[in-house]
Design a protein around this motif. Structure first.
Motif, PDB file in Angstrom:
ATOM      1  N   PRO A  47       0.811  -1.229   0.000  1.00 27.31           N
ATOM      2  CA  PRO A  47       0.000   0.000   0.000  1.00 27.31           C
ATOM      3  C   PRO A  47       0.841   1.275   0.000  1.00 27.31           C
ATOM      4  O   PRO A  47       0.486   2.253  -0.661  1.00 27.31           O
ATOM      5  CB  PRO A  47      -0.832  -0.107   1.285  1.00 27.31           C
ATOM      6  CG  PRO A  47      -0.863  -1.548   1.610  1.00 27.31           C
ATOM      7  CD  PRO A  47       0.454  -2.088   1.137  1.00 27.31           C
ATOM      8  N   ALA A  48       1.958   1.259   0.719  1.00 24.04           N
ATOM      9  CA  ALA A  48       2.825   2.448   0.741  1.00 24.04           C
ATOM     10  C   ALA A  48       3.428   2.713  -0.636  1.00 24.04           C
ATOM     11  O   ALA A  48       3.505   3.865  -1.082  1.00 24.04           O
ATOM     12  CB  ALA A  48       3.924   2.270   1.781  1.00 24.04           C
ATOM     13  N   ALA A  49       3.839   1.666  -1.320  1.00 26.35           N
ATOM     14  CA  ALA A  49       4.440   1.828  -2.651  1.00 26.35           C
ATOM     15  C   ALA A  49       3.414   2.303  -3.673  1.00 26.35           C
ATOM     16  O   ALA A  49       3.706   3.189  -4.489  1.00 26.35           O
ATOM     17  CB  ALA A  49       5.070   0.510  -3.098  1.00 26.35           C
ATOM     18  N   THR A  50       2.208   1.740  -3.636  1.00 26.20           N
ATOM     19  CA  THR A  50       1.191   2.179  -4.592  1.00 26.20           C
ATOM     20  C   THR A  50       0.724   3.602  -4.282  1.00 26.20           C
ATOM     21  O   THR A  50       0.445   4.375  -5.202  1.00 26.20           O
ATOM     22  CB  THR A  50      -0.008   1.216  -4.626  1.00 26.20           C
ATOM     23  OG1 THR A  50      -0.567   1.095  -3.312  1.00 26.20           O
ATOM     24  CG2 THR A  50       0.399  -0.146  -5.155  1.00 26.20           C
ATOM     25  N   ALA A  51       0.660   3.955  -3.014  1.00 32.45           N
ATOM     26  CA  ALA A  51       0.303   5.334  -2.651  1.00 32.45           C
ATOM     27  C   ALA A  51       1.368   6.312  -3.139  1.00 32.45           C
ATOM     28  O   ALA A  51       1.051   7.424  -3.577  1.00 32.45           O
ATOM     29  CB  ALA A  51       0.119   5.452  -1.150  1.00 32.45           C
ATOM     30  N   VAL A  76      -1.118  -1.869 -10.680  1.00 34.08           N
ATOM     31  CA  VAL A  76      -1.322  -3.286 -11.006  1.00 34.08           C
ATOM     32  C   VAL A  76       0.007  -3.934 -11.376  1.00 34.08           C
ATOM     33  O   VAL A  76       0.307  -5.056 -10.937  1.00 34.08           O
ATOM     34  CB  VAL A  76      -2.368  -3.445 -12.137  1.00 34.08           C
ATOM     35  CG1 VAL A  76      -2.390  -4.871 -12.654  1.00 34.08           C
ATOM     36  CG2 VAL A  76      -3.742  -3.048 -11.639  1.00 34.08           C
ATOM     37  N   ALA A  77       0.808  -3.242 -12.153  1.00 32.44           N
ATOM     38  CA  ALA A  77       2.121  -3.775 -12.531  1.00 32.44           C
ATOM     39  C   ALA A  77       3.003  -3.977 -11.304  1.00 32.44           C
ATOM     40  O   ALA A  77       3.718  -4.984 -11.205  1.00 32.44           O
ATOM     41  CB  ALA A  77       2.805  -2.847 -13.525  1.00 32.44           C
ATOM     42  N   LEU A  78       2.953  -3.044 -10.361  1.00 30.15           N
ATOM     43  CA  LEU A  78       3.744  -3.175  -9.140  1.00 30.15           C
ATOM     44  C   LEU A  78       3.290  -4.371  -8.309  1.00 30.15           C
ATOM     45  O   LEU A  78       4.121  -5.156  -7.842  1.00 30.15           O
ATOM     46  CB  LEU A  78       3.660  -1.899  -8.298  1.00 30.15           C
ATOM     47  CG  LEU A  78       4.429  -1.961  -6.987  1.00 30.15           C
ATOM     48  CD1 LEU A  78       5.931  -1.876  -7.237  1.00 30.15           C
ATOM     49  CD2 LEU A  78       3.970  -0.879  -6.046  1.00 30.15           C
ATOM     50  N   VAL A  79       1.990  -4.525  -8.141  1.00 34.67           N
ATOM     51  CA  VAL A  79       1.465  -5.657  -7.376  1.00 34.67           C
ATOM     52  C   VAL A  79       1.860  -6.969  -8.038  1.00 34.67           C
ATOM     53  O   VAL A  79       2.259  -7.935  -7.351  1.00 34.67           O
ATOM     54  CB  VAL A  79      -0.069  -5.543  -7.208  1.00 34.67           C
ATOM     55  CG1 VAL A  79      -0.665  -6.823  -6.658  1.00 34.67           C
ATOM     56  CG2 VAL A  79      -0.413  -4.371  -6.298  1.00 34.67           C
ATOM     57  N   MET A  80       1.801  -7.004  -9.351  1.00 35.50           N
ATOM     58  CA  MET A  80       2.192  -8.232 -10.064  1.00 35.50           C
ATOM     59  C   MET A  80       3.694  -8.467  -9.978  1.00 35.50           C
ATOM     60  O   MET A  80       4.132  -9.604  -9.798  1.00 35.50           O
ATOM     61  CB  MET A  80       1.740  -8.154 -11.522  1.00 35.50           C
ATOM     62  CG  MET A  80       0.233  -8.224 -11.678  1.00 35.50           C
ATOM     63  SD  MET A  80      -0.320  -7.995 -13.373  1.00 35.50           S
ATOM     64  CE  MET A  80       0.332  -9.458 -14.144  1.00 35.50           C
ATOM     65  N   LEU A  94      -4.738   4.934  -6.179  1.00 38.11           N
ATOM     66  CA  LEU A  94      -5.720   5.750  -6.879  1.00 38.11           C
ATOM     67  C   LEU A  94      -6.310   6.840  -5.990  1.00 38.11           C
ATOM     68  O   LEU A  94      -6.747   7.885  -6.500  1.00 38.11           O
ATOM     69  CB  LEU A  94      -6.830   4.853  -7.430  1.00 38.11           C
ATOM     70  CG  LEU A  94      -7.793   5.485  -8.401  1.00 38.11           C
ATOM     71  CD1 LEU A  94      -7.063   6.059  -9.602  1.00 38.11           C
ATOM     72  CD2 LEU A  94      -8.834   4.474  -8.855  1.00 38.11           C
ATOM     73  N   LEU A  95      -6.305   6.645  -4.692  1.00 39.57           N
ATOM     74  CA  LEU A  95      -6.921   7.609  -3.768  1.00 39.57           C
ATOM     75  C   LEU A  95      -6.335   9.020  -3.901  1.00 39.57           C
ATOM     76  O   LEU A  95      -7.101   9.984  -4.004  1.00 39.57           O
ATOM     77  CB  LEU A  95      -6.808   7.106  -2.329  1.00 39.57           C
ATOM     78  CG  LEU A  95      -7.534   7.931  -1.285  1.00 39.57           C
ATOM     79  CD1 LEU A  95      -9.036   7.855  -1.497  1.00 39.57           C
ATOM     80  CD2 LEU A  95      -7.171   7.467   0.099  1.00 39.57           C
TER      81      LEU A  95
END
Length: 99
Positions: A47-51, A76-80, A94-95
């Motif tokens: 979550p920290a990286a996507t934020a 999505v690419a990061l999670v994968m 996205l927030l």
């Protein structure tokens, strides 16, 4: 949970406390042997990286289709790439773009 809530209150940045955090916390406590609870580092990092991705896109582009698309595809690419089971972290990215 407490540390993030305190940080949101103390800093004045309510965006730190994203709604999916409640779902993640509930699932971890409800199923301590589940996929999310079994990956504590990913639970903290994803979550920290996507934020961070969301913040970078927000500071670089105006709100629109392009910024939303770039954020979602990047998250999505990061999670994968991390092979993280924490898919709700995509919404943490996205927030910042949406708000």
């Amino acid at each position: 949970m407490v540390a993030i809530s305190w940080t949101a209150d103390f800093s004045g940045y309510a965006l730190v406390f994203f709604p999916e955090l409640a779902a993640l916390s509930y699932d971890v406590f409800r199923r301590p042997l589940g996929a999310w609870a079994s990956a504590p580092w990913m639970l903290a990092v994803t979550p920290a990286a996507t934020a961070t991705i969301g913040l970078l896109v927000t500071r670089s582009l105006p709100f629109g289709y392009a910024s939303v698309l770039i954020t979602v595809v990047s998250c999505v690419a990061l999670v994968m790439a991390l092979r993280s089971p924490i898919a709700p972290a995509i919404s943490a990215g996205l927030l910042p773009v949406v708000l």
